[in-house]
Design an enzyme around this catalytic site. Structure first.
Site, PDB file in Angstrom:
ATOM      1  N   ARG A   1      -2.596  -5.906  10.387  1.00  0.00           N
ATOM      2  CA  ARG A   1      -2.289  -5.023   9.164  1.00  0.00           C
ATOM      3  C   ARG A   1      -3.047  -3.781   9.474  1.00  0.00           C
ATOM      4  NH1 ARG A   1      -4.891  -2.973   5.158  1.00  0.00           N
ATOM      5  NH2 ARG A   1      -6.613  -4.549   5.373  1.00  0.00           N
ATOM      6  N   VAL A   2      -2.417  -2.709   9.341  1.00  0.00           N
ATOM      7  CA  VAL A   2      -2.882  -1.213   9.029  1.00  0.00           C
ATOM      8  C   VAL A   2      -2.748  -0.678   7.744  1.00  0.00           C
ATOM      9  CG1 VAL A   2      -2.935  -0.737  11.594  1.00  0.00           C
ATOM     10  CG2 VAL A   2      -0.966  -0.107  10.320  1.00  0.00           C
ATOM     11  N   SER A   3      -3.415   0.367   7.175  1.00  0.00           N
ATOM     12  CA  SER A   3      -3.386   0.776   5.990  1.00  0.00           C
ATOM     13  C   SER A   3      -2.353   1.472   5.825  1.00  0.00           C
ATOM     14  CB  SER A   3      -4.671   1.168   5.425  1.00  0.00           C
ATOM     15  OG  SER A   3      -5.776   0.316   5.497  1.00  0.00           O
ATOM     16  N   LYS A   4      -1.883   2.454   6.700  1.00  0.00           N
ATOM     17  CA  LYS A   4      -0.839   3.815   6.812  1.00  0.00           C
ATOM     18  C   LYS A   4       0.382   3.578   7.556  1.00  0.00           C
ATOM     19  CE  LYS A   4      -4.513   7.088   5.795  1.00  0.00           C
ATOM     20  NZ  LYS A   4      -5.073   8.220   6.397  1.00  0.00           N
TER      21      LYS A   4
ATOM     22  N   GLN B   1      -1.779   5.169  12.536  1.00  0.00           N
ATOM     23  CA  GLN B   1      -2.775   4.008  12.837  1.00  0.00           C
ATOM     24  C   GLN B   1      -1.830   2.910  13.528  1.00  0.00           C
ATOM     25  OE1 GLN B   1      -4.019   2.730   8.951  1.00  0.00           O
ATOM     26  NE2 GLN B   1      -5.918   3.969   8.971  1.00  0.00           N
TER      27      GLN B   1
END
Length: 205
Positions: free
Chosen positions: A7-10, A15
């Site tokens: 998972r990445v936040s953006k 990312q």
């Protein structure tokens, strides 16, 4: 079977999950068995995490790069792992503060047990602080609980508007920032105050 989650936040492309994917593949995860989300870890709605958790079967191991890729917070993480354990699924963390967690081993289970104990301790502290805060507020003549969504000004505006012909209830709800249910709980369709409306106007500040 080894199943991975990254998972990445953006989701704007700034990312990438390349580093996480490479680490999972190096750990033996088939690239076709890696689930990916691009969303903040604090969000409840992570569809690929939900799909990943559903895909896991007894004997499988879920592998993540870091602990914070999986859970919103410690309690959320503990709940996820307890559910996986009950289903016979293991969890392995590759790096970061949770790298010692590998629930397929005895030592890894011990480390996670410490995490679970800390989460329980945190829950107890929050509960104690909440009770103490409410007791202190009551001693000062204030009642605890969530603030009213309807303020006195909103109730007065709602009563005046509902009493006029041609008022669009949907538009009024948008203007007030409340649902129809909340509106009708405080004001009748003809603009008369209901018990909840009277309560807001007389509440102590």
């Amino acid at each position: 079977m080894l199943i991975g989650y990254v998972r990445v936040s953006k989701a704007d492309g700034s990312q990438t999950t390349d580093l996480q994917r490479d680490a999972l593949i190096a750990a033996g995860v088939d690239p076709e068995q890696i689930y990916e989300d691009k969303a903040s870890g604090k969000k409840d709605d992570r569809p690929h995490l939900s799909a990943c958790l559903k895909a896991l079967r007894s004997g499988d191991t879920l592998i993540v790069w870091k602990l914070d890729r999986l859970g919103r917070d410690l309690r959320h993480l503990v709940n996820i792992v307890h559910d996986l354990t009950d289903r016979g699924v293991g969890l392995k963390v590759l790096t970061g503060q949770g790298a010692a967690i590998d629930t397929t081993t005895a030592s890894g289970k011990l480390v996670f047990g410490i995490f679970a104990a800390l989460a329980e301790f945190e829950r107890e502290l929050i509960s104690e602080r909440t009770k103490a805060g409410l007791a202190s507020a009551r001693a000062r003549g204030r009642k605890g609980g969530r603030p009213y969504k309807m303020t006195p000004a909103k109730v007065r505006l709602a009563a005046a508007s509902m009493g006029q012909r041609g008022t669009n209830v949907g538009d009024l709800c948008v203007e007030l920032g409340v649902t129809r249910q909340t509106l009708y709980r405080h004001v009748s369709p003809t603009g008369e105050l209901r018990e909840a409306g009277h309560k807001v106007l007389t509440q102590r500040r």
